[in-house]
Structure formats: structure tokens, C-alpha cells
Motif scaffolding. Structure first.
Motif, short mmCIF file in Angstrom:
data_model
loop_
_atom_site.label_atom_id
_atom_site.label_comp_id
_atom_site.label_asym_id
_atom_site.label_seq_id
_atom_site.Cartn_x
_atom_site.Cartn_y
_atom_site.Cartn_z
N ALA A 113 0.83 -1.20 0.00
CA ALA A 113 0.00 0.00 0.00
C ALA A 113 0.87 1.25 0.00
O ALA A 113 0.59 2.22 -0.72
CB ALA A 113 -0.92 0.00 1.21
N SER A 114 1.96 1.22 0.77
CA SER A 114 2.86 2.37 0.79
C SER A 114 3.51 2.57 -0.57
O SER A 114 3.61 3.69 -1.06
CB SER A 114 3.95 2.18 1.83
OG SER A 114 3.39 2.01 3.10
N SER A 117 1.13 4.13 -2.90
CA SER A 117 0.92 5.55 -2.65
C SER A 117 2.08 6.40 -3.16
O SER A 117 1.90 7.55 -3.52
CB SER A 117 0.76 5.81 -1.15
OG SER A 117 -0.51 5.39 -0.74
N LEU A 118 3.27 5.81 -3.18
CA LEU A 118 4.44 6.60 -3.58
C LEU A 118 4.68 6.59 -5.08
O LEU A 118 5.47 7.37 -5.58
CB LEU A 118 5.69 6.08 -2.87
CG LEU A 118 5.87 6.49 -1.42
CD1 LEU A 118 7.05 5.76 -0.80
CD2 LEU A 118 6.07 7.97 -1.28
N VAL A 123 -3.05 6.37 -5.24
CA VAL A 123 -3.03 6.47 -3.79
C VAL A 123 -3.89 5.34 -3.25
O VAL A 123 -5.02 5.15 -3.71
CB VAL A 123 -3.60 7.82 -3.31
CG1 VAL A 123 -3.85 7.78 -1.82
CG2 VAL A 123 -2.64 8.94 -3.62
N SER A 124 -3.35 4.56 -2.32
CA SER A 124 -4.19 3.52 -1.74
C SER A 124 -5.14 4.19 -0.76
O SER A 124 -4.73 5.02 0.05
CB SER A 124 -3.33 2.48 -1.03
OG SER A 124 -2.67 3.05 0.06
N ALA A 125 -6.42 3.86 -0.87
CA ALA A 125 -7.41 4.60 -0.09
C ALA A 125 -8.01 3.79 1.04
O ALA A 125 -8.35 4.33 2.08
CB ALA A 125 -8.53 5.11 -1.00
N ASN A 126 -8.17 2.51 0.83
CA ASN A 126 -8.80 1.73 1.90
C ASN A 126 -8.47 0.25 1.71
O ASN A 126 -8.48 -0.26 0.60
CB ASN A 126 -10.32 1.92 1.86
CG ASN A 126 -10.97 1.57 3.18
OD1 ASN A 126 -10.28 1.15 4.11
ND2 ASN A 126 -12.26 1.73 3.27
N PRO B 82 2.99 7.94 2.79
CA PRO B 82 1.90 7.05 2.34
C PRO B 82 0.87 6.78 3.44
O PRO B 82 -0.32 6.70 3.16
CB PRO B 82 2.61 5.75 1.97
CG PRO B 82 4.03 6.04 1.92
CD PRO B 82 4.27 7.24 2.76
N VAL B 83 1.34 6.69 4.69
CA VAL B 83 0.41 6.38 5.77
C VAL B 83 -0.58 7.54 5.96
O VAL B 83 -1.79 7.33 6.06
CB VAL B 83 1.17 6.10 7.08
CG1 VAL B 83 0.21 5.87 8.21
CG2 VAL B 83 2.07 4.90 6.91
N ALA B 85 -1.37 9.77 3.74
CA ALA B 85 -2.24 9.85 2.57
C ALA B 85 -3.35 8.81 2.67
O ALA B 85 -4.52 9.09 2.38
CB ALA B 85 -1.43 9.62 1.30
N HIS B 86 -2.98 7.60 3.10
CA HIS B 86 -3.97 6.53 3.23
C HIS B 86 -5.04 6.92 4.24
O HIS B 86 -6.24 6.75 3.99
CB HIS B 86 -3.26 5.25 3.67
CG HIS B 86 -4.15 4.06 3.74
ND1 HIS B 86 -4.30 3.21 2.68
CD2 HIS B 86 -4.93 3.59 4.72
CE1 HIS B 86 -5.15 2.26 3.01
NE2 HIS B 86 -5.54 2.46 4.25
#
Lengths: 165, 128
Positions: A113-114, A117-118, A123-126, B82-83, B85-86
Motif C-alpha cells: 500500500a505504501s 501511494s508513492l 493512492v491507496s485509499a482503503n 503514504p500512511v 495519505a492513506h
């Protein structure tokens, strides 16, 4: 690799903590080694109950290759996103994607997930509570399948090889 | 300090500034919350990375010894960006923030609930 013991549940994390401590204080004096070392033993002892059992790194070199690939992707991602934002004639196609996960352990899912996002425009949302799929918001996507395959081949499969086999 | 090092440092600083600026620009004028998230998570990581490398090079050439403390900042940034943003995206979904109409794909969280019909189970509860 050092085997975990009762007073040292996560050897790799302890070494990492010691290194980070020494870098933070910018000193390699003996006293800092003692202080950093005791912190590196105490912190995992106090916190490791909160975590799931950590995965062992099966292939350190694959991990290194993965890190470099992600760093490269972060750089291209930045150029892509910068172009998408700065271009006034942009036609963005935002997209919510339900990404079916192949990974099973929470730690590796967090890493994935990280990474998502990078890297490019996602972007991972859930994360679903059952841990079966990940909701991703993408900034500009033409084909959902292409993106899912890309993530699967570039990030998820290496992560699975590194940690879960 | 040689001219080449100086030029490299200036280049990195300018590139970093441009990336951070574009990231903030994205945060200011993209259409909806979820799209605005993309700017700060990505464009700023490279921007700040560039500036930190510039700072590292500068102090290396001034003090004469390499110092990798700045790399730690990058490391923490890569762990935390990322955390956060999540979490932001997750709370956005929870609050059902509006998204641009052209957004494709409907996550379960944002579907309108069917009132009167059988209740729609929340995706995070019920199964699993």
C-alpha cells in the motif's frame, strides 16, 4: 541472520534502530552505542506485542532490487504527476479501482500500500477488513486492467517472493 | 567549492523548489479531494528529496566530510507520507466527500444507500 530470542524479538529492527540512533546523534562515541543499543533492545521489547509476527526476508538481494526499482519509479512518478498537474489542458481520468490482493500478511500488504501511494498517479485509499482487496484512487487511468497488471507484476509479485515464500 | 558542485547544488535546489511548488499547486486547484491528495504525496517527496541531497552536498563540500543525516529525513518521509495519505483518503471516504463526476469506478463506500430496501452492509463489516 540472527535468530530471534526472547529478549531480542526482532533482531533486524534492533540493528536498524541502533543505526538510526547513531545517525541521529551524529556521534559514534562508545556512550552513544550503549544508549542506542539499550534503546534498540527496549523499544522492540515494549512494542512487539502490538504487531503481527514479522516476516523474515527470504531474499535480501531481491529486496534491494525492489527498493531501487521503487526509487526509480518514484522519480518517474513525480515527473508524471508534475506534468499532469502543471499541464493546463490536461484531461484527467480519475478512477477508483478495487485491487484484488494476492498477498496475505498484513506487513507485506502495508508495504504494498505504501509503495502504491508513492508511485505513479495512485493512492491507496482503503484496505478491506477481510484483507482481500485494496481500494486505490488513480489520478489518470485509461484502462483499469493495465494498471492492475502493472501493480501485480512490478510490486506485488516481488514482494511476495521476498517475504512470503 | 568548485563551480561544478555549486551548479549541481543550485540545480537540485531549483528542481526541488519546482516539484514542491507543483505539488502545492495540485493541492490548490485539482477538482476533488481524492485528486488533491496526489500532489502532496508524490510531487513533494521528490522535491524534498532534491533539497535534502543539495543540503547534503553543500555541507559535504563545506565541512569536507560526508554526512548522511539528511537521508534519515527522506527515510521518515517515505515511511510517513503514504500512511498519512492513506488515512486522509480513508477518512474522506468515510465522510463521503464529493468526487468529480467523471471519476470512474464506484467504491462501495460512496454508493448511495438503498433506503427501504434491505440495508447495504458496510464493506468493512459483515464479512471477514
Amino acid at each position: 541472520m540472527i535468530a530471534p530470542r526472547s529478549w531480542l524479538p526482532t533482531p533486524v529492527l534492533s540493528i536498524l534502530l541502533l543505526v538510526v540512533w547513531l545517525l541521529l546523534v551524529r556521534s559514534y562515541a562508545f556512550g552513544q552505542f550503549v544508549l542506542g543499543g539499550s534503546l534498540a533492545i527496549l523499544i522492540p521489547l515494549l512494542t512487539h506485542r502490538f504487531w503481527d509476527a514479522r516476516s523474515l526476508i527470504a531474499k535480501p538481494f531481491a529486496l534491494l532490487r525492489f527498493i531501487f526499482r521503487v526509487l526509480g519509479d518514484i522519480i518517474t512518478a513525480n515527473f508524471e504527476v508534475a506534468y499532469l498537474i502543471a499541464n493546463p489542458w490536461r484531461k484527467l481520468k480519475p478512477h477508483f479501482i478495487e485491487y484484488p490482493l494476492m498477498l496475505e500478511e498484513r506487513f507485506t500488504i502495508t508495504l504494498l500500500a505504501s509503495t502504491i501511494s508513492l508511485t505513479p498517479g495512485t493512492v491507496s485509499a482503503n484496505l478491506r477488513m477481510d484483507g482481500k482487496s485494496l481500494l486505490i484512487h488513480a489520478l489518470n487511468v485509461d484502462d483499469e486492467e493495465v494498471l492492475i497488471n502493472q501493480i501485480r507484476e512490478r510490486y506485488e509479485r516481488p514482494l511476495k517472493e521476498i517475504y512470503e515464500c | 567549492m568548485s563551480v561544478i558542485v555549486e551548479a549541481l547544488i543550485s540545480l537540485l535546489l531549483i528542481a526541488g523548489g519546482i516539484f514542491v511548488f507543483i505539488g502545492s499547486l495540485g493541492m490548490a486547484h485539482l477538482r476533488d479531494f481524492y485528486m488533491r491528495l496526489h500532489g502532496p504525496t508524490k510531487a513533494t517527496t521528490l522535491g524534498i528529496g532534491c533539497m535534502l541531497i543539495a543540503s547534503m552536498l553543500y555541507f559535504w563540500s563545506v565541512d569536507g566530510k560526508p554526512d548522511i543525516q539528511e537521508l534519515l529525513i527522506t527515510l521518515f518521509l517515505f515511511i510517513t507520507a503514504p500512511v498519512s495519505a492513506h488515512l486522509l483518503a480513508k477518512s474522506g471516504l468515510h465522510l463521503r466527500l464529493k468526487h468529480a463526476d467523471k471519476t470512474q469506478g464506484k467504491p462501495v463506500e460512496l454508493r448511495p444507500e438503498e433506503v427501504g430496501d434491505k440495508p447495504v452492509p458496510h464493506p468493512d463489516k459483515g464479512h471477514g
